[in-house]
Motif scaffolding. Structure first.
Motif, mmCIF file in Angstrom:
data_model
loop_
_atom_site.group_PDB
_atom_site.id
_atom_site.type_symbol
_atom_site.label_atom_id
_atom_site.label_comp_id
_atom_site.label_asym_id
_atom_site.label_seq_id
_atom_site.Cartn_x
_atom_site.Cartn_y
_atom_site.Cartn_z
ATOM 1 N N ASP A 1 50.680 48.384 51.906
ATOM 2 C CA ASP A 1 49.588 47.955 50.769
ATOM 3 C C ASP A 1 48.207 48.758 51.257
ATOM 4 O OD1 ASP A 1 51.537 46.612 49.518
ATOM 5 O OD2 ASP A 1 50.486 44.614 49.794
ATOM 6 N N GLY A 2 48.044 48.785 52.483
ATOM 7 C CA GLY A 2 46.922 49.268 53.019
ATOM 8 C C GLY A 2 45.453 48.617 53.040
ATOM 9 N N GLY A 3 45.526 47.662 52.064
ATOM 10 C CA GLY A 3 44.420 46.693 51.917
ATOM 11 C C GLY A 3 44.599 45.908 50.712
ATOM 12 N N CYS A 4 43.630 45.419 50.270
ATOM 13 C CA CYS A 4 43.580 44.681 48.916
ATOM 14 C C CYS A 4 44.231 45.398 47.978
ATOM 15 C CB CYS A 4 42.297 44.085 48.554
ATOM 16 S SG CYS A 4 42.280 42.923 47.186
ATOM 17 N N THR A 5 45.295 44.776 47.136
ATOM 18 C CA THR A 5 46.199 45.666 46.110
ATOM 19 C C THR A 5 45.374 45.521 44.660
ATOM 20 O OG1 THR A 5 47.524 43.890 45.782
ATOM 21 C CG2 THR A 5 48.253 45.350 47.233
ATOM 22 N N THR A 6 44.203 45.001 44.634
ATOM 23 C CA THR A 6 43.486 44.852 43.540
ATOM 24 C C THR A 6 42.824 46.138 43.010
ATOM 25 O OG1 THR A 6 43.198 42.514 43.553
ATOM 26 C CG2 THR A 6 41.515 43.614 42.069
ATOM 27 N N ARG A 7 43.167 46.628 41.807
ATOM 28 C CA ARG A 7 42.439 47.878 41.606
ATOM 29 C C ARG A 7 41.075 48.061 41.708
ATOM 30 N NH1 ARG A 7 45.344 50.418 36.439
ATOM 31 N NH2 ARG A 7 46.889 50.614 38.071
ATOM 32 N N GLY A 8 40.627 48.970 42.414
ATOM 33 C CA GLY A 8 39.185 49.288 42.755
ATOM 34 C C GLY A 8 38.525 48.381 43.897
ATOM 35 N N CYS A 9 39.450 47.434 44.413
ATOM 36 C CA CYS A 9 38.917 46.950 45.610
ATOM 37 C C CYS A 9 38.961 47.577 46.915
ATOM 38 C CB CYS A 9 39.427 45.471 45.792
ATOM 39 S SG CYS A 9 38.827 44.385 47.098
ATOM 40 N N GLU A 10 38.038 47.793 47.799
ATOM 41 C CA GLU A 10 38.220 48.405 48.896
ATOM 42 C C GLU A 10 38.427 47.805 50.034
ATOM 43 O OE1 GLU A 10 34.755 51.301 48.920
ATOM 44 O OE2 GLU A 10 35.555 52.298 47.248
ATOM 45 N N THR A 11 38.786 46.416 50.321
ATOM 46 C CA THR A 11 38.937 45.746 51.369
ATOM 47 C C THR A 11 40.045 46.125 52.255
ATOM 48 O OG1 THR A 11 37.785 43.826 50.101
ATOM 49 C CG2 THR A 11 39.084 43.168 52.276
ATOM 50 N N THR A 12 39.870 46.439 53.442
ATOM 51 C CA THR A 12 40.888 46.811 54.271
ATOM 52 C C THR A 12 42.049 45.542 54.651
ATOM 53 O OG1 THR A 12 39.628 46.250 56.241
ATOM 54 C CG2 THR A 12 39.523 48.285 55.338
ATOM 55 N N ALA A 13 43.156 46.115 54.878
ATOM 56 C CA ALA A 13 44.331 44.886 55.614
ATOM 57 C C ALA A 13 43.615 43.976 56.223
ATOM 58 C CB ALA A 13 45.451 45.729 56.145
ATOM 59 N N ALA A 14 42.520 44.099 57.271
ATOM 60 C CA ALA A 14 42.280 43.367 58.348
ATOM 61 C C ALA A 14 41.525 41.936 57.307
ATOM 62 C CB ALA A 14 41.374 43.845 59.397
ATOM 63 N N GLY A 15 40.938 42.557 56.470
ATOM 64 C CA GLY A 15 40.129 41.447 55.822
ATOM 65 C C GLY A 15 41.001 40.872 54.503
ATOM 66 N N CYS A 16 42.350 40.854 54.474
ATOM 67 C CA CYS A 16 42.996 40.439 53.411
ATOM 68 C C CYS A 16 43.956 39.126 53.695
ATOM 69 C CB CYS A 16 43.938 41.676 52.775
ATOM 70 S SG CYS A 16 43.011 42.919 51.835
ATOM 71 N N GLN A 17 44.493 38.598 52.822
ATOM 72 C CA GLN A 17 45.236 37.449 53.069
ATOM 73 C C GLN A 17 46.683 38.039 52.110
ATOM 74 O OE1 GLN A 17 42.969 34.261 51.232
ATOM 75 N NE2 GLN A 17 41.523 34.280 52.914
ATOM 76 N N ALA A 18 47.789 37.195 52.676
ATOM 77 C CA ALA A 18 49.136 37.425 52.329
ATOM 78 C C ALA A 18 49.466 36.494 50.831
ATOM 79 C CB ALA A 18 50.166 37.390 53.266
ATOM 80 N N THR B 1 47.697 40.974 36.227
ATOM 81 C CA THR B 1 48.665 42.043 35.611
ATOM 82 C C THR B 1 49.274 43.070 36.913
ATOM 83 O OG1 THR B 1 47.813 42.091 33.258
ATOM 84 C CG2 THR B 1 49.093 44.036 34.227
ATOM 85 N N ILE B 2 50.355 43.200 37.070
ATOM 86 C CA ILE B 2 50.741 44.074 38.188
ATOM 87 C C ILE B 2 51.241 45.400 37.333
ATOM 88 C CG2 ILE B 2 52.598 44.223 40.074
ATOM 89 C CD1 ILE B 2 52.818 41.210 40.153
ATOM 90 N N HIS B 3 50.670 46.472 37.865
ATOM 91 C CA HIS B 3 51.164 47.718 37.369
ATOM 92 C C HIS B 3 52.058 48.441 37.886
ATOM 93 C CE1 HIS B 3 47.374 47.117 34.771
ATOM 94 N NE2 HIS B 3 46.893 46.677 35.783
ATOM 95 N N ALA B 4 52.434 49.721 37.435
ATOM 96 C CA ALA B 4 53.551 50.282 37.978
ATOM 97 C C ALA B 4 53.260 50.788 39.368
ATOM 98 C CB ALA B 4 53.875 51.572 37.204
ATOM 99 N N ASP B 5 52.053 51.041 39.783
ATOM 100 C CA ASP B 5 51.676 51.586 41.100
ATOM 101 C C ASP B 5 51.451 50.291 42.208
ATOM 102 O OD1 ASP B 5 49.445 50.265 39.981
ATOM 103 O OD2 ASP B 5 48.116 52.418 40.435
ATOM 104 N N ASN B 6 51.956 49.179 41.731
ATOM 105 C CA ASN B 6 51.842 47.997 42.547
ATOM 106 C C ASN B 6 50.266 47.455 42.666
ATOM 107 O OD1 ASN B 6 53.074 45.794 44.118
ATOM 108 N ND2 ASN B 6 52.431 46.547 46.024
ATOM 109 N N GLN B 7 49.401 48.106 41.849
ATOM 110 C CA GLN B 7 48.142 47.431 41.827
ATOM 111 C C GLN B 7 47.928 46.429 40.860
ATOM 112 O OE1 GLN B 7 45.212 48.980 43.830
ATOM 113 N NE2 GLN B 7 46.936 49.241 44.996
ATOM 114 N N VAL B 8 47.076 45.465 41.053
ATOM 115 C CA VAL B 8 46.884 44.339 40.145
ATOM 116 C C VAL B 8 45.322 44.443 39.538
ATOM 117 C CG1 VAL B 8 48.502 43.016 41.300
ATOM 118 C CG2 VAL B 8 46.163 42.786 41.888
ATOM 119 N N THR B 9 45.276 43.815 38.208
ATOM 120 C CA THR B 9 44.126 43.544 37.770
ATOM 121 C C THR B 9 43.707 42.254 37.440
ATOM 122 O OG1 THR B 9 44.853 44.410 35.452
ATOM 123 C CG2 THR B 9 43.856 46.134 36.905
ATOM 124 N N PHE B 10 42.889 41.700 37.258
ATOM 125 C CA PHE B 10 42.488 40.229 36.665
ATOM 126 C C PHE B 10 41.631 40.202 35.420
ATOM 127 C CE2 PHE B 10 43.384 39.981 41.323
ATOM 128 C CZ PHE B 10 44.446 39.196 41.158
#
Length: 412
Positions: free
Chosen positions: A346-363, A399-408
């Motif tokens: 994922d590289g980081g937060c999978t929310t579209r437009g969010c730039e939080t890196t993987a180290a700052g994320c939760q599973a 909503t989970i999009h085709a690129d695995n990004q999500v929006t709320f």
């Protein structure tokens, strides 16, 4: 200037330079041992006298600073003589301190004291608490001048911190406690660490830590650099020359970082502070290959193979089956290996437009574990804490999009 009208200090400086020029061609190697002993002692005393004279003249040169348009003469002296401003300011500070400590100035002028000893003494006396009276200050200075016959500047600074224990024991203990607390407070407030990579395989850094932390680090590195732990070959460089202590301490620091137990390191987002290196099976087995680290930098496969055996580096072999990443329903929380894999995918937060890196994320489980969702990569994704809260907030639709990004979106 007429020789008869020349100031004695200017004449003295000229005479000194002339005398020094007269011995420029003298080769010290041919001096006898007795002459070398005498010369070294006399030259050290002469240098102290000259240091004292320069400091005194500089302290009396505020008028020169006014002519030059500055508050003192240090800027002019630094420019004219090519010394650093820091050095000229130290000389000025000493000169002004000697005005308040005439006996220290006298002993520096006659060569009894070294300039650093003089600085240590005046600093120690001036640092005494304001409640200490003049008689105690005078006694402290006198004792330090006596100690200067046997101790260098470093020793005098240590003695100076506890001089009240000698001259005024009734106030010494509380004064030392106050001084230590202030010193420790300043040390804590000035803690810093910085490092940068030069892009050529090397990282450089600077740090400031309290003295006790530095002592601990030094003790650890000295133990690691102890020659008894190494063969003679380890103690020689590529040319066969004995490695200087600076390099051996540097190698000890590298060993300390590489071998620090990863299970003892702090965790960030559920994973110990480790570096992940990705390589194909061909790169793992090949002699000449470059592999990718999770911070975007690269290293040789040989280096990665070595570090993966003993350091805080986790190898992820694409196509290999060294680690079980799909644990299904066997556990609720994502494992360390799964968390690493999510970070790589994922590289980081999978929310579209969010730039939080993987180290700052939760599973996060897309299909909640409580509803029967599996703890596996297909059902997992990384979300930053804010978006993770939204994922569990019934007021928001995900909503989970085709690129695995999500929006709320907030429900209407």
């Amino acid at each position: 200037m007429d020789q008869d009208l020349q100031h004695p200090v200017v004449g003295c400086a000229g005479d000194l330079r002339s005398s020094l020029k007269s011995v420029v061609s003298v080769e010290p190697v041919f001096m006898s041992v007795a002459d070398k002993r005498a010369a070294l002692v006399e030259l050290a005393a002469a240098r102290s006298q000259l240091d004292g004279l320069l400091a005194r003249v500089l302290a009396a040169s505020d008028d020169l600073g006014a002519v030059e348009g500055s508050r003192d003469a240090t800027a002019w002296l630094a420019r004219e003589t090519r010394v650093t401003r820091r050095e000229s300011r130290r000389d000025l500070a000493l000169g002004r301190a000697l005005e308040a400590h005439p006996e220290v100035g006298r002993q520096l002028a006659d060569g009894t004291l070294r300039s650093e000893q003089a600085r240590a003494i005046v600093d120690a006396v001036d640092a005494l608490p304001s409640r200490v009276d003049d008689a105690v200050r005078a006694e402290a200075e006198s004792r330090l001048l006596a100690y200067a016959r046997e101790h260098d500047a470093k020793g005098l600074r240590q003695i100076g911190k506890r001089i009240l224990d000698v001259v005024a024991p009734e106030v010494g203990e509380s004064a030392e406690a106050d001084a230590l607390e202030a010193e420790e407070r300043r040390a804590e407030e000035s803690v810093s660490f910085s490092m940068s990579d030069d892009g050529e395989g090397r990282c450089h850094g600077r740090f400031t830590v309290p003295s006790h932390v530095g002592a601990i680090l030094r003790r650890i590195l000295l133990a690691l650099a102890n020659p008894a732990r190494h063969t003679e070959a380890d103690l020689r460089d590529e040319a066969g020359v004995w490695k200087p202590s600076r390099r051996r301490m540097g190698e000890a620091f590298v060993e300390y970082v590489e071998r620090y137990p990863t299970d003892a390191s702090p965790q960030t987002a559920g994973v110990n502070a480790t570096v992940v290196v990705t390589m194909t099976l061909e790169q793992l087995l090949g002699e000449h290959a470059a592999v990718l680290l999770d911070d975007g930098s690269r290293m040789s496969a040989a280096q990665a193979r070595r570090l993966s055996c003993e350091a805080g580096i986790i190898p992820v072999v694409l196509g290999g089956d060294g680690q079980l990443l799909d644990l299904g329903r066997s556990r609720r929380l994502f494992s360390k290996a799964q968390r690493i894999a999510l970070g790589l995918r994922d590289g980081g937060c999978t929310t579209r437009g969010c730039e939080t890196t993987a180290a700052g994320c939760q599973a996060h489980h897309d299909d909640p574990w409580s509803n029967g969702g599996a703890t596996d990569l297909v059902n997992g994704r990384l979300l930053c804490p804010r978006h993770h809260r939204l994922a569990h907030d019934p007021r928001y639709a995900k909503t989970i999009h085709a690129d695995n990004q999500v929006t709320f979106v907030m429900r209407t």
